[in-house]
Design a protein around this motif. Structure first.
Motif, PDB file in Angstrom:
ATOM      1  N   ALA A 113       0.826  -1.215   0.000  1.00 22.64           N
ATOM      2  CA  ALA A 113       0.000   0.000   0.000  1.00 22.64           C
ATOM      3  C   ALA A 113       0.854   1.256   0.000  1.00 22.64           C
ATOM      4  O   ALA A 113       0.419   2.323  -0.447  1.00 22.64           O
ATOM      5  CB  ALA A 113      -0.935  -0.006   1.205  1.00 22.64           C
ATOM      6  N   GLY A 114       2.080   1.125   0.490  1.00 25.27           N
ATOM      7  CA  GLY A 114       2.978   2.271   0.498  1.00 25.27           C
ATOM      8  C   GLY A 114       3.293   2.800  -0.886  1.00 25.27           C
ATOM      9  O   GLY A 114       3.621   3.985  -1.045  1.00 25.27           O
ATOM     10  N   ASP A 154      -2.652  -4.935  -5.685  1.00 20.99           N
ATOM     11  CA  ASP A 154      -2.290  -6.262  -6.168  1.00 20.99           C
ATOM     12  C   ASP A 154      -1.197  -6.179  -7.235  1.00 20.99           C
ATOM     13  O   ASP A 154      -0.282  -7.014  -7.270  1.00 20.99           O
ATOM     14  CB  ASP A 154      -3.523  -6.980  -6.724  1.00 20.99           C
ATOM     15  CG  ASP A 154      -4.476  -7.427  -5.624  1.00 20.99           C
ATOM     16  OD1 ASP A 154      -4.019  -7.628  -4.486  1.00 20.99           O
ATOM     17  OD2 ASP A 154      -5.682  -7.568  -5.913  1.00 20.99           O
ATOM     18  N   THR A 155      -1.295  -5.152  -8.090  1.00 20.12           N
ATOM     19  CA  THR A 155      -0.258  -4.962  -9.108  1.00 20.12           C
ATOM     20  C   THR A 155       1.074  -4.604  -8.460  1.00 20.12           C
ATOM     21  O   THR A 155       2.126  -5.164  -8.806  1.00 20.12           O
ATOM     22  CB  THR A 155      -0.676  -3.855 -10.090  1.00 20.12           C
ATOM     23  OG1 THR A 155      -1.868  -4.239 -10.773  1.00 20.12           O
ATOM     24  CG2 THR A 155       0.423  -3.601 -11.108  1.00 20.12           C
ATOM     25  N   ASP A 156       1.034  -3.676  -7.508  1.00 18.89           N
ATOM     26  CA  ASP A 156       2.258  -3.270  -6.820  1.00 18.89           C
ATOM     27  C   ASP A 156       2.874  -4.428  -6.040  1.00 18.89           C
ATOM     28  O   ASP A 156       4.098  -4.588  -6.007  1.00 18.89           O
ATOM     29  CB  ASP A 156       1.969  -2.099  -5.866  1.00 18.89           C
ATOM     30  CG  ASP A 156       1.726  -0.793  -6.597  1.00 18.89           C
ATOM     31  OD1 ASP A 156       2.246  -0.631  -7.717  1.00 18.89           O
ATOM     32  OD2 ASP A 156       1.017   0.075  -6.045  1.00 18.89           O
ATOM     33  N   LEU A 157       2.022  -5.230  -5.425  1.00 15.21           N
ATOM     34  CA  LEU A 157       2.515  -6.377  -4.665  1.00 15.21           C
ATOM     35  C   LEU A 157       3.200  -7.376  -5.579  1.00 15.21           C
ATOM     36  O   LEU A 157       4.279  -7.905  -5.256  1.00 15.21           O
ATOM     37  CB  LEU A 157       1.361  -7.039  -3.919  1.00 15.21           C
ATOM     38  CG  LEU A 157       1.703  -8.268  -3.066  1.00 15.21           C
ATOM     39  CD1 LEU A 157       2.749  -7.917  -2.015  1.00 15.21           C
ATOM     40  CD2 LEU A 157       0.441  -8.805  -2.387  1.00 15.21           C
ATOM     41  N   ALA A 158       2.606  -7.634  -6.727  1.00 19.91           N
ATOM     42  CA  ALA A 158       3.191  -8.587  -7.672  1.00 19.91           C
ATOM     43  C   ALA A 158       4.513  -8.064  -8.242  1.00 19.91           C
ATOM     44  O   ALA A 158       5.493  -8.808  -8.352  1.00 19.91           O
ATOM     45  CB  ALA A 158       2.202  -8.873  -8.798  1.00 19.91           C
ATOM     46  N   GLN A 159       4.535  -6.782  -8.591  1.00 16.06           N
ATOM     47  CA  GLN A 159       5.725  -6.211  -9.220  1.00 16.06           C
ATOM     48  C   GLN A 159       6.863  -5.993  -8.234  1.00 16.06           C
ATOM     49  O   GLN A 159       8.033  -5.976  -8.637  1.00 16.06           O
ATOM     50  CB  GLN A 159       5.365  -4.886  -9.902  1.00 16.06           C
ATOM     51  CG  GLN A 159       4.456  -5.042 -11.103  1.00 16.06           C
ATOM     52  CD  GLN A 159       4.104  -3.711 -11.751  1.00 16.06           C
ATOM     53  OE1 GLN A 159       4.334  -2.635 -11.185  1.00 16.06           O
ATOM     54  NE2 GLN A 159       3.535  -3.777 -12.947  1.00 16.06           N
TER      55      GLN A 159
END
Length: 216
Positions: A113-114, A154-159
């Motif tokens: 989330a950051g 979810d995109t940021d977590l995956a990347q």
């Protein structure tokens, strides 16, 4: 120092428990805080560590916390009160999920989330939850209620999964090096507090640090 795989590090930490008050089992020192000198500068060399408070602070509090630690939750009003009362304090949060897979995934969500500027919103939502975060679904609901764009998360977590896991590994290694036994634990300008304390006790310790008074 060699980093161990995240899963192995967390398994090793699984025997840790919530610390409770710092003076729960020892005579209080310095207004209630049990303290000892620790290395400090290395703990600050982590640009991914989120913080609240003053950029030009003269007091930095580093907190090792788990979202499913009841004593960590109790510390949030104390820390918020301290920040409101003292404009020269900042607090760095070190995600240290020692209570299992759900805690670990909650930490990943908060760090992810950051990337959209929502770490502190999620941190507060997780810490303010009235009961244990018992599932990933609960963590995601709380993040959604905190205003997080979950598709982007979810995109940021995956990347950024490798970078996020590296933060958690580093925090675990630091906690081990500090011989921490559980959460919460705090390091105040190089002074270790192995447990939770009240705002007033923080203020007493901070006053001593600023004045150069002996800490023991």
């Amino acid at each position: 120092m060699k980093l161990v795989p995240l899963s192995a590090a967390l398994v090793a930490a699984a025997t840790l428990v919530a610390c409770g008050p710092a003076d729960a089992n020892s005579p209080p020192q310095n207004g209630g805080a049990m303290v000892m000198d620790v290395g400090f500068s290395a703990l600050l060399r982590a640009p991914a560590t989120p913080f609240l408070g003053a950029e030009d602070a003269d007091i930095t509090i580093i907190g090792y916390m788990d979202y499913n630690c009841q004593y960590c939750k109790m510390m949030i009003p104390e820390l918020e009160g301290l920040l409101a009362a003292d404009p020269k304090v900042r607090i760095l949060y070190k995600e240290w999920p020692i209570f299992g897979e759900v805690s670990e995934n909650a930490s990943r969500l908060a760090l992810a989330a950051g990337y959209q500027g929502k770490y502190h919103d999620v941190h507060k939502a997780f810490m303010s939850a009235p009961s244990r975060i018992d599932s990933d679904a609960t963590a995601r609901r709380l993040a959604t209620e905190a205003g997080v764009d979950m598709a982007r998360l979810d995109t940021d977590l995956a990347q950024n999964r490798a970078a996020i896991d590296a933060v958690l590994r580093r925090n675990t290694v630091e906690a081990s090096a500090l011989a921490l036994r559980g959460t919460p634990a705090f390091v105040v300008n190089g002074i270790l507090i192995p447990g939770g304390i009240k705002q007033q006790q923080f203020e007493t310790l901070i006053a001593r640090i600023r004045s150069g008074q002996p800490l023991y």
